[in-house]
Structure formats: C-alpha cells, structure tokens
Design a protein around this motif. Structure first.
Motif, PDB file in Angstrom:
ATOM      1  N   ALA A   5     -42.111 -88.907  15.284  1.00 22.74           N
ATOM      2  CA  ALA A   5     -41.334 -90.162  15.346  1.00 22.74           C
ATOM      3  C   ALA A   5     -40.910 -90.161  16.717  1.00 22.74           C
ATOM      4  CB  ALA A   5     -40.485 -90.410  14.436  1.00 22.74           C
ATOM      5  N   VAL A   6     -40.228 -89.137  17.040  1.00 27.12           N
ATOM      6  CA  VAL A   6     -39.927 -89.042  18.501  1.00 27.12           C
ATOM      7  C   VAL A   6     -40.895 -89.276  19.492  1.00 27.12           C
ATOM      8  CG1 VAL A   6     -38.788 -87.542  20.414  1.00 27.12           C
ATOM      9  CG2 VAL A   6     -38.038 -87.555  18.073  1.00 27.12           C
TER      10      VAL A   6
ATOM     11  N   PRO B 128     -48.546 -97.181  12.657  1.00 22.08           N
ATOM     12  CA  PRO B 128     -47.637 -98.139  12.071  1.00 22.08           C
ATOM     13  C   PRO B 128     -48.308 -98.975  10.956  1.00 22.08           C
ATOM     14  CG  PRO B 128     -48.777 -98.788  14.348  1.00 22.08           C
ATOM     15  CD  PRO B 128     -49.298 -97.373  13.981  1.00 22.08           C
ATOM     16  N   ARG B 129     -49.756 -98.703  10.841  1.00 19.14           N
ATOM     17  CA  ARG B 129     -50.469 -99.238   9.727  1.00 19.14           C
ATOM     18  C   ARG B 129     -49.582 -98.812   8.262  1.00 19.14           C
ATOM     19  NH1 ARG B 129     -56.598 -98.926  11.384  1.00 19.14           N
ATOM     20  NH2 ARG B 129     -55.974 -97.096  11.989  1.00 19.14           N
ATOM     21  N   ASN B 130     -49.384 -97.387   8.244  1.00 15.80           N
ATOM     22  CA  ASN B 130     -48.882 -97.082   7.047  1.00 15.80           C
ATOM     23  C   ASN B 130     -47.381 -96.352   6.979  1.00 15.80           C
ATOM     24  OD1 ASN B 130     -49.770 -94.352   8.354  1.00 15.80           O
ATOM     25  ND2 ASN B 130     -50.452 -93.553   6.320  1.00 15.80           N
ATOM     26  N   ALA B 131     -46.832 -96.330   8.155  1.00 12.88           N
ATOM     27  CA  ALA B 131     -45.598 -95.761   8.246  1.00 12.88           C
ATOM     28  C   ALA B 131     -44.664 -96.852   8.921  1.00 12.88           C
ATOM     29  CB  ALA B 131     -45.769 -94.671   9.378  1.00 12.88           C
TER      30      ALA B 131
ATOM     31  N   GLU C 227     -33.137 -89.618  27.828  1.00 15.24           N
ATOM     32  CA  GLU C 227     -32.471 -90.108  29.025  1.00 15.24           C
ATOM     33  C   GLU C 227     -31.765 -91.511  28.987  1.00 15.24           C
ATOM     34  OE1 GLU C 227     -33.556 -87.277  32.621  1.00 15.24           O
ATOM     35  OE2 GLU C 227     -35.317 -88.861  32.193  1.00 15.24           O
ATOM     36  N   GLY C 228     -31.383 -91.844  27.893  1.00 22.14           N
ATOM     37  CA  GLY C 228     -30.998 -93.355  27.693  1.00 22.14           C
ATOM     38  C   GLY C 228     -31.896 -94.508  27.396  1.00 22.14           C
ATOM     39  N   GLN C 229     -32.987 -94.105  27.534  1.00 18.55           N
ATOM     40  CA  GLN C 229     -34.346 -94.991  27.225  1.00 18.55           C
ATOM     41  C   GLN C 229     -34.564 -95.125  25.744  1.00 18.55           C
ATOM     42  OE1 GLN C 229     -38.038 -94.520  29.168  1.00 18.55           O
ATOM     43  NE2 GLN C 229     -38.716 -96.550  28.915  1.00 18.55           N
ATOM     44  N   GLU C 230     -34.466 -96.266  25.249  1.00 18.30           N
ATOM     45  CA  GLU C 230     -34.940 -96.335  23.752  1.00 18.30           C
ATOM     46  C   GLU C 230     -36.298 -96.415  23.621  1.00 18.30           C
ATOM     47  OE1 GLU C 230     -34.947 -96.152  20.233  1.00 18.30           O
ATOM     48  OE2 GLU C 230     -32.980 -96.732  21.016  1.00 18.30           O
ATOM     49  N   LEU C 231     -36.758 -95.249  22.710  1.00 19.04           N
ATOM     50  CA  LEU C 231     -38.160 -95.301  22.915  1.00 19.04           C
ATOM     51  C   LEU C 231     -38.994 -96.005  21.452  1.00 19.04           C
ATOM     52  CD1 LEU C 231     -38.812 -91.433  23.304  1.00 19.04           C
ATOM     53  CD2 LEU C 231     -38.581 -93.262  24.739  1.00 19.04           C
ATOM     54  N   LEU C 232     -38.110 -96.246  20.512  1.00 20.90           N
ATOM     55  CA  LEU C 232     -38.463 -96.956  19.156  1.00 20.90           C
ATOM     56  C   LEU C 232     -38.627 -98.385  19.768  1.00 20.90           C
ATOM     57  CD1 LEU C 232     -36.689 -95.471  16.090  1.00 20.90           C
ATOM     58  CD2 LEU C 232     -38.896 -94.558  17.389  1.00 20.90           C
ATOM     59  N   GLY C 233     -40.109 -98.786  19.440  1.00 20.38           N
ATOM     60  CA  GLY C 233     -40.273-100.251  19.866  1.00 20.38           C
ATOM     61  C   GLY C 233     -40.614-100.430  21.001  1.00 20.38           C
TER      62      GLY C 233
ATOM     63  N   ARG D  17     -46.102 -95.419   3.457  1.00 19.55           N
ATOM     64  CA  ARG D  17     -46.637 -96.356   2.229  1.00 19.55           C
ATOM     65  C   ARG D  17     -47.923 -95.531   1.695  1.00 19.55           C
ATOM     66  NH1 ARG D  17     -44.954 -99.780   6.129  1.00 19.55           N
ATOM     67  NH2 ARG D  17     -47.517 -99.806   7.133  1.00 19.55           N
ATOM     68  N   THR D  18     -47.839 -95.091   0.463  1.00 19.44           N
ATOM     69  CA  THR D  18     -48.876 -94.492  -0.378  1.00 19.44           C
ATOM     70  C   THR D  18     -49.320 -95.090  -1.680  1.00 19.44           C
ATOM     71  OG1 THR D  18     -47.674 -93.007  -1.845  1.00 19.44           O
ATOM     72  CG2 THR D  18     -48.017 -92.453   0.518  1.00 19.44           C
ATOM     73  N   GLU D  19     -50.346 -94.984  -2.339  1.00 19.57           N
ATOM     74  CA  GLU D  19     -50.776 -95.587  -3.514  1.00 19.57           C
ATOM     75  C   GLU D  19     -49.668 -95.244  -4.774  1.00 19.57           C
ATOM     76  OE1 GLU D  19     -54.652 -94.109  -4.595  1.00 19.57           O
ATOM     77  OE2 GLU D  19     -55.868 -95.071  -2.900  1.00 19.57           O
ATOM     78  N   ASP D  20     -48.870 -94.137  -4.426  1.00 21.43           N
ATOM     79  CA  ASP D  20     -48.127 -93.650  -5.664  1.00 21.43           C
ATOM     80  C   ASP D  20     -46.558 -94.323  -5.235  1.00 21.43           C
ATOM     81  OD1 ASP D  20     -49.873 -92.164  -7.029  1.00 21.43           O
ATOM     82  OD2 ASP D  20     -49.514 -90.681  -5.346  1.00 21.43           O
ATOM     83  N   GLY D  21     -46.351 -95.095  -4.155  1.00 23.04           N
ATOM     84  CA  GLY D  21     -45.070 -95.692  -3.912  1.00 23.04           C
ATOM     85  C   GLY D  21     -44.773 -95.239  -2.390  1.00 23.04           C
ATOM     86  N   ILE D  22     -43.467 -95.363  -2.137  1.00 19.70           N
ATOM     87  CA  ILE D  22     -42.993 -95.044  -0.614  1.00 19.70           C
ATOM     88  C   ILE D  22     -42.515 -93.814  -0.614  1.00 19.70           C
ATOM     89  CG2 ILE D  22     -41.161 -95.895   0.897  1.00 19.70           C
ATOM     90  CD1 ILE D  22     -43.334 -97.978   0.430  1.00 19.70           C
ATOM     91  N   VAL D  23     -42.969 -93.070   0.150  1.00 21.65           N
ATOM     92  CA  VAL D  23     -42.562 -91.663   0.559  1.00 21.65           C
ATOM     93  C   VAL D  23     -41.315 -91.694   1.597  1.00 21.65           C
ATOM     94  CG1 VAL D  23     -42.973 -89.240   1.539  1.00 21.65           C
ATOM     95  CG2 VAL D  23     -44.564 -90.584  -0.005  1.00 21.65           C
ATOM     96  N   LYS D  24     -40.087 -91.262   1.365  1.00 17.36           N
ATOM     97  CA  LYS D  24     -39.049 -91.568   1.970  1.00 17.36           C
ATOM     98  C   LYS D  24     -39.068 -90.048   2.802  1.00 17.36           C
ATOM     99  CE  LYS D  24     -36.612 -94.188  -1.390  1.00 17.36           C
ATOM    100  NZ  LYS D  24     -37.633 -94.046  -2.543  1.00 17.36           N
ATOM    101  N   ALA D  25     -39.622 -90.001   3.947  1.00 14.65           N
ATOM    102  CA  ALA D  25     -39.954 -88.671   4.640  1.00 14.65           C
ATOM    103  C   ALA D  25     -38.666 -88.023   5.433  1.00 14.65           C
ATOM    104  CB  ALA D  25     -41.126 -88.659   5.437  1.00 14.65           C
ATOM    105  N   VAL D  26     -38.060 -89.140   6.112  1.00 10.45           N
ATOM    106  CA  VAL D  26     -36.809 -88.807   6.902  1.00 10.45           C
ATOM    107  C   VAL D  26     -35.735 -89.629   6.548  1.00 10.45           C
ATOM    108  CG1 VAL D  26     -35.892 -88.661   9.257  1.00 10.45           C
ATOM    109  CG2 VAL D  26     -38.251 -87.604   8.593  1.00 10.45           C
ATOM    110  N   ASN D  27     -34.498 -89.405   6.376  1.00  9.46           N
ATOM    111  CA  ASN D  27     -33.575 -90.300   5.783  1.00  9.46           C
ATOM    112  C   ASN D  27     -32.058 -90.075   6.842  1.00  9.46           C
ATOM    113  OD1 ASN D  27     -34.770 -91.467   3.162  1.00  9.46           O
ATOM    114  ND2 ASN D  27     -35.108 -89.120   3.185  1.00  9.46           N
ATOM    115  N   ASP D  28     -31.738 -91.191   7.589  1.00  5.63           N
ATOM    116  CA  ASP D  28     -30.512 -91.151   8.564  1.00  5.63           C
ATOM    117  C   ASP D  28     -30.310 -89.850   8.986  1.00  5.63           C
ATOM    118  OD1 ASP D  28     -29.751 -93.726   7.254  1.00  5.63           O
ATOM    119  OD2 ASP D  28     -29.743 -92.653   5.388  1.00  5.63           O
ATOM    120  N   LEU D  29     -31.355 -89.357   9.839  1.00  3.05           N
ATOM    121  CA  LEU D  29     -31.401 -88.149  10.698  1.00  3.05           C
ATOM    122  C   LEU D  29     -30.698 -88.391  11.827  1.00  3.05           C
ATOM    123  CD1 LEU D  29     -32.125 -85.211  10.626  1.00  3.05           C
ATOM    124  CD2 LEU D  29     -34.139 -85.887  11.855  1.00  3.05           C
ATOM    125  N   SER D  30     -29.883 -87.661  12.358  1.00  2.17           N
ATOM    126  CA  SER D  30     -29.255 -87.857  13.841  1.00  2.17           C
ATOM    127  C   SER D  30     -29.160 -86.472  14.264  1.00  2.17           C
ATOM    128  CB  SER D  30     -27.901 -88.631  13.561  1.00  2.17           C
ATOM    129  OG  SER D  30     -27.950 -90.025  12.972  1.00  2.17           O
TER     130      SER D  30
END
Length: 356
Positions: free
Chosen positions: A68-69, A75-78, A87-93, A30-43
């Motif tokens: 992000a990994v 989290p305040r602006n991303a 190793e099978g363990q979810e890191l996000l969240g 989130r920026t003053e100019d809008g939302i920066v879509k820095a990474v999109n559906d990366l696998s």
C-alpha cells in the motif's frame, strides 16, 4: 482516501517531520467470501537513514501494508484508506503517473521471490538499466554501464559478463543481489525489503544483510525490512513493529522489543526460536492455535483465542474490548494486562525460559 489539497500535498516537510509517516492505514480486499480486513488502523513512522523491522506470522499484514505504501494494490478489488506521507508528500490518492515517477526513483521495493520478480525474457542487466534510463533519460550505453556498476557494487563477480545473463543463470543469492542492484540503481531514499533473505541459506542471508547495511551507510537510505525471523531483525533493525491480524501489537526500539517484550504474542515469537545452547531433548515451544481469519477476526484482542494469559485480565475484556497501543514499561504495546503483570510474567516466566 486522503482529502489533502494539491497545495498541501506539495508543501515542503516541516523540521522534525518523519521521512515516512503511515497513519491509520486500512486495506480491504473484496472476495467472493466477503471483505478481507487485511490491515486495520496501522500507524508507524520511519526516520531518515534508519531501519524499521516489521515482524509477524504469515497473514499478519506485513507485506500488504507496504504494498500500500508503494501504491501497488489493484483498485479494482482493494480499498486503501488512511495516510501515507513520504517526506511530507501524501501518496494515497496520487495519480498513477505521479506514483510511477516515485517508484524506482525515490522509493523502491525488493521482493521476496526474486525469480518471480525478474522477467525470464530479459537479461539481468537490461532489467537493472531500464528504471535508470526511464528516470534519468540515460541512453542504452549509459544504462548498461550503470547496470555493470551496480552489479559490481552488490558483489556480483565479473559484472561486465554477468550483465548479459538471464535470471535463471543466477543462483538464488545472486538473483537477490541483482534485485537489490535494481532497487538501488536510482539511489532511492526509501527501500522496502519484503523478506529478501527467506529462501536463502544462513551464509547468504548474512551477506545480504551486510550488503544492505553497507549500502544504507553509503547512500543514507531508509529501510523497511519485512520478515518473520527475529534473528534477522536483531542484525539489521533500529526499530521494530510487531503485527498480528492486520494490526500493530507492539512497537519500540529493537533492543526494547527483543529484550523486554510487552505483548504475549511477542513472548510467543521469542519462545519459539530454536536456541543453539538448548538441550537436544527440549521441545520447541510454538504459539498454540492458528492466526485468525481476516474475513471474520475475533472481537476484542485478536490474539485472545491463543493467549494463555487472558484469564489474568479482569472480566472478559480480552474478548470484548480491543486494547489500544499505549506505553507500557518503556515502549508501546496493545494488551489489557497491567504493566506490573507484564513485568512479573516477563521476569518470572519468559526470560528464564529464553535463557534455559
């Protein structure tokens, strides 16, 4: 965000599960100019003991995706969505406290600017020893001994004396070695190296690459190596992921991507590399145009404004339809050109250009 339950998070990885698995990763700022879509559906996936090279121009999303990994975005602006499993363990969240247990211990990062990453107020030895003491419960004497051991392992001369030096007393190459020592001090299973050779001369670059390869062989570490230098990728990577405008546009083994690239962006990257045997009066061939703004990326294929082959595609699909990442002549690429068109362009135009 991940919706996995705690029970699912703690399950042991199944046989054949990739060591690192990133699925549908999205990062927004989130920026003053809008939302920066820095990474999109990366696998992408990384097997244990292998090296994945991630290449692309500045602003393509290489570093953002791997921060992000590591869980290092504020989290305040991303906003980070998708799935990242180690190793099978979810890191996000994961709670911050749980991530801190993993960082430096199970996964570590080598930053591009070692002078900025190392604190000027503490000795190099103290900064190497700190994560070791935190994660193992070692005392200061044991931490100092471990720091000396790691400085010696990465090739710092007189490690028993240099352990008390400050970062500004090290050369650029020595600081980078110290950063590698810090990242390896707890024998992590995953190392993310963010352009660790960019500011170094070619001799030191080669030394750092050899060092990482030797340490990988010794510890069995998996490495994500981020760079814009295809020459470095050729020396260290097993597999390659090419990123453009926050998306993956090509993925395959190092040999496949560098020897038979299937995306116009990859052709441009290879064509822009200076060649030693080229006549001195032959100009370099840069990719025309500039990378798009991620505040308002182009519709369709993000590379289409810079692509000299878009008119070969039937209709206006390059400008209206985003191509999926799919198999083409042996590995994955995201381009509307047909397999026959790609092979013809590669054989008749790109390969002769690279060999001239």
């Amino acid at each position: 965000m991940s919706t996995l339950t705690k029970a699912e998070d703690t399950q042991a990885p199944k046989a054949g599960t990739p060591f690192l698995s990133v699925q549908d990763l999205r990062v927004r700022f989130r920026t003053e100019d809008g939302i920066v879509k820095a990474v999109n559906d990366l696998s992408f996936e990384l097997e244990a003991g292998r090296t994945l090279g991630i290449v692309g121009e500045s602003g393509s999303g290489k570093s953002v995706s791997n921060l992000a990994v590591m869980g290092l975005h504020n989290p305040r602006n991303a906003t980070v969505e998708g799935s990242v499993k180690l190793e099978g363990q979810e890191l996000l969240g994961l709670p911050q406290r749980e991530l801190e247990k993993l960082r430096g211990n199970k996964m570590a990062m080598i930053f591009q600017d070692s002078l900025a990453a190392l604190s000027p107020y503490y000795t190099v030895g103290r900064q190497i020893a700190e994560p070791f003491m935190k994660h193992t419960g070692a005392n200061k004497k044991e931490g100092r001994a471990r720091a000396i051991e790691m400085l010696d392992k990465v090739g710092i001369p007189q490690p028993d004396k240099r352990v008390d030096s400050y970062p500004h007393q090290f050369s650029g190459g020595m600081r980078q070695r110290a950063m590698i020592a810090m990242s390896l001090v707890c024998n992590p299973k995953l190392i993310i190296a963010d352009e660790p050779t960019t500011a170094l001369d070619v001799t030191v670059q080669a030394q750092i690459i050899d060092l990482l390869k030797d340490l990988q062989q010794e510890f069995g570490t998996s490495i994500v190596f981020i760079t814009h230098d295809l020459g470095v990728i050729r020396e260290i990577a097993d597999d390659v992921l090419v990123m453009y405008a926050g998306r993956a546009v090509e993925r395959g083994t190092m040999r496949e991507v560098l020897k038979t690239p299937q995306h116009p962006y990859g052709w441009g990257l290879l064509s822009s590399i200076p060649r030693i045997n080229a006549p001195v009066d032959v100009p370099l061939q840069p990719i025309p145009g500039t990378p798009p703004s991620l505040l308002n990326p182009p519709s369709g294929c993000a590379f289409n404004p810079r692509c000299e082959y878009r008119e070969l595609v039937t209709g206006d699909r390059c400008r209206t339809d985003r191509p999926p990442l799919e198999l083409a002549n042996g590995h994955l690429s995201a381009c509307h050109l047909t397999g026959a068109q790609k092979q013809s362009i590669l054989t008749e135009q790109i390969l002769p250009r690279l060999s001239s």
